[in-house]
Design a protein around this motif. Structure first.
Motif, PDB file in Angstrom:
ATOM      1  N   ASN A 120       9.090  75.705  10.884  1.00 52.54           N
ATOM      2  CA  ASN A 120       9.575  77.090  10.991  1.00 52.54           C
ATOM      3  C   ASN A 120      10.402  77.610   9.819  1.00 52.54           C
ATOM      4  N   THR A 121      11.130  76.748   9.111  1.00 50.74           N
ATOM      5  CA  THR A 121      11.963  77.222   8.012  1.00 50.74           C
ATOM      6  C   THR A 121      11.615  76.461   6.735  1.00 50.74           C
ATOM      7  N   LEU A 140       4.800  78.029  11.098  1.00 49.86           N
ATOM      8  CA  LEU A 140       5.722  78.802  11.933  1.00 49.86           C
ATOM      9  C   LEU A 140       5.205  78.722  13.367  1.00 49.86           C
ATOM     10  N   ARG A 163      17.474  80.831  11.660  1.00 52.66           N
ATOM     11  CA  ARG A 163      16.086  81.288  11.586  1.00 52.66           C
ATOM     12  C   ARG A 163      16.001  82.801  11.402  1.00 52.66           C
ATOM     13  N   VAL A 220      13.690  83.264   8.237  1.00 56.28           N
ATOM     14  CA  VAL A 220      12.250  83.145   8.473  1.00 56.28           C
ATOM     15  C   VAL A 220      11.451  84.339   7.964  1.00 56.28           C
ATOM     16  N   ALA A 240       8.542  83.725   5.315  1.00 56.60           N
ATOM     17  CA  ALA A 240       7.157  84.013   5.695  1.00 56.60           C
ATOM     18  C   ALA A 240       6.506  84.975   4.707  1.00 56.60           C
ATOM     19  N   THR A 273       0.178  79.027  12.244  1.00 61.64           N
ATOM     20  CA  THR A 273       0.812  79.048  13.555  1.00 61.64           C
ATOM     21  C   THR A 273      -0.123  78.412  14.579  1.00 61.64           C
TER      22      THR A 273
END
Length: 378
Positions: A91-92, A105, A131, A135, A139, A147
Motif C-alpha cells: 500500500n505505501t 494497493l 496512508r 498513498v 499512486a 490491486t
C-alpha cells in the motif's frame, strides 16, 4: 534486470493478509526463464520464511520504525544494488525514489471514516494517517498500480483520480494445501492443541471496526435464540479483555460462556481450523479481497459473508450473502446452514469449485508480466 521487491514485514512471526500475499508471490519467484534478478527487501525479524536462491537475493535491512525504514532505508538499499524497478507490495512506498515504481494497493479502506471510531487502536489510527498523507501522491507517481479486486480498482480510480488504464486487477490465490482433506486423526489432534471441538462457527475477529465484531456478537446472540443446538463461536484475533469490553458495550455478557478465543493461527494449522468449523463468518463492512473466504471454501467449509464491498465479487454464488449492518441476516444465513444439510453440502462443493479459480501461480505470472511490460517501457 534487477527488481527490488519491498516486503518489509514478512519475516515477522505473526503474518497477516498482505504478508501472506507477498510470501506466496516470492515463493514462486523466479519463474522459469524470466531473466530477472529479484532483490527482496525485508526488515530483520525472527521468521526467515524466504531465503536467498539463484536469481532471488534476500536483503535484510536493519530494524527501524515503519516510515523511517520505508522512506530512508529502502531507497538507500535500492540505490546500493542499482535496482531497475521497485515493487512495493503493501500500500505505501518511498516518495524520494526515481526508480520506476509498481505499487500494490490492496485497498483504500484508510479513506473510510469508520476506521476512526473511538475504539480503533492508536496503531490503526497512526497507520491510517500515514496512508492518507502518502498513498494518493505515491499512486500518481507509480507507473503501475496493482490491486486485488475490481471493486477496489473502481474505488482507486474514483477516490485517488488514477487513470483506469494504470490500475491492474490481479486477484489473490489460495494455496493448494487448503484443498487437502485432513484425516480425522490429524484434524482432531490439531483442534485439541487449540482446545476446541469440531462444529464451531469460526470468525476471524479484529479490533478494526470494519471487521464488524460487534455485529457478529449480536448475530450470534440471535442465532442462539433461533436454534436450540447452536455450536460455539470460535473467535481468532482479539484478547479476552477486548471481548469483555465489547460484550459489556453490547449488553451481551451472557454470551461469554458460548465463545472460545484463539490467538494467532499459523498458516500450517489454518486448514484444520477451517475444516473443523461448521461455517466461516466473514461479514466485514469493507475488504480489499477477503482471503479467508476462498481459504474456507477450498477447505470445504460453508461461508457466510457480506453483500457489500468486494465480497460478492470474490464469493460469487458459492456463499450466503448478508447485509453486514443487519445481524438478523447473518443469523438467518447461519441457521439455514445448520438446519439444511443439503444446503450446507451444496455450499461446500460450490465453494471448492469457486476457490479453484484463484491460483497463486496465476497471480505470480500476471505480476511478472507487468515487470516485463515496465522493462520494455524504460
Amino acid at each position: 534486470m534487477k527488481i527490488a521487491i519491498e516486503v518489509q514485514r514478512i519475516f515477522r512471526p505473526h503474518k497477516h493478509g498482505m504478508d501472506v500475499v507477498a510470501q506466496e508471490l516470492l515463493k514462486r519467484l523466479p519463474m522459469e526463464e524470466d531473466n530477472i534478478d529479484y532483490h527482496v527487501m525485508v526488515k530483520r525479524d525472527s521468521d526467515k520464511c524466504i531465503s536467498t536462491t539463484q536469481n532471488r537475493i534476500v536483503h535484510m535491512l536493519r530494524k527501524a520504525p515503519y516510515f523511517i525504514w520505508e522512506q530512508y532505508l529502502l531507497p538507500k538499499a535500492c540505490t546500493k544494488i542499482k535496482a531497475d524497478i521497485l515493487h512495493c507490495t503493501a500500500n505505501t512506498a518511498p516518495l524520494n525514489t526515481n526508480l520506476p515504481l509498481i505499487l500494490t494497493l490492496h485497498d483504500v479502506i484508510f479513506l473510510e471514516q469508520n476506521n476512526f471510531k473511538s475504539h480503533a487502536s492508536w496503531y490503526q489510527r497512526l497507520g491510517n494517517v500515514y496512508r492518507k498523507l502518502l498513498v494518493g501522491r505515491i499512486a500518481k507517481k507509480a507507473v503501475k498500480v496493482i490491486t486485488v479486486s475490481a471493486f477496489q480498482k473502481r474505488l482507486i480510480v474514483e477516490k485517488l483520480g488514477i487513470p483506469a488504464e494504470k490500475v491492474e486487477v490481479i486477484h489473490n490465490g489460495v494455496d493448494p494445501h487448503f484443498f487437502d482433506k485432513l484425516s480425522t486423526e490429524t484434524l482432531n489432534r490439531t483442534l485439541k492443541r487449540y482446545g476446541v471441538q469440531r462444529g464451531y462457527v469460526f470468525f476471524m475477529a479484529n479490533t478494526d471496526p470494519r471487521k464488524n465484531t460487534e455485529g457478529v456478537l449480536n448475530a450470534y446472540a440471535k442465532l442462539l435464540k433461533l436454534n436450540a443446538f447452536t455450536p460455539k463461536l470460535l473467535m481468532k484475533g482479539i484478547s479476552a479483555a477486548h471481548l469483555h469490553k465489547l460484550l459489556k458495550q453490547e449488553d451481551l455478557m451472557w454470551l461469554k460462556g458460548y465463545i472460545d478465543l484463539v490467538d494467532y493461527i499459523p498458516q500450517a494449522d489454518l486448514p484444520a481450523i477451517y475444516q473443523g468449523a461448521s461455517m466461516l463468518w466473514f461479514p466485514s463492512f469493507s475488504e480489499g479481497f477477503g482471503l479467508p473466504i476462498i481459504e474456507a471454501m477450498a477447505s470445504g467449509t460453508p461461508v457466510v459473508t457480506s453483500s457489500v464491498s468486494c465480497m460478492p465479487e470474490i464469493a460469487g454464488d458459492a456463499a450466503l450473502l448478508a447485509d453486514p449492518h443487519k445481524p438478523n441476516e447473518i443469523a438467518t444465513a447461519a441457521y439455514q446452514i445448520l438446519n439444511l444439510p443439503l444446503l450446507a453440502y451444496k455450499l461446500s462443493k460450490a465453494g471448492q469449485r469457486r476457490a479453484a479459480a484463484f491460483s497463486w501461480d496465476a497471480t505470480t505470472r500476471k505480476t511478472v508480466a507487468i515487470y516485463h511490460e515496465i522493462e520494455k517501457a524504460i
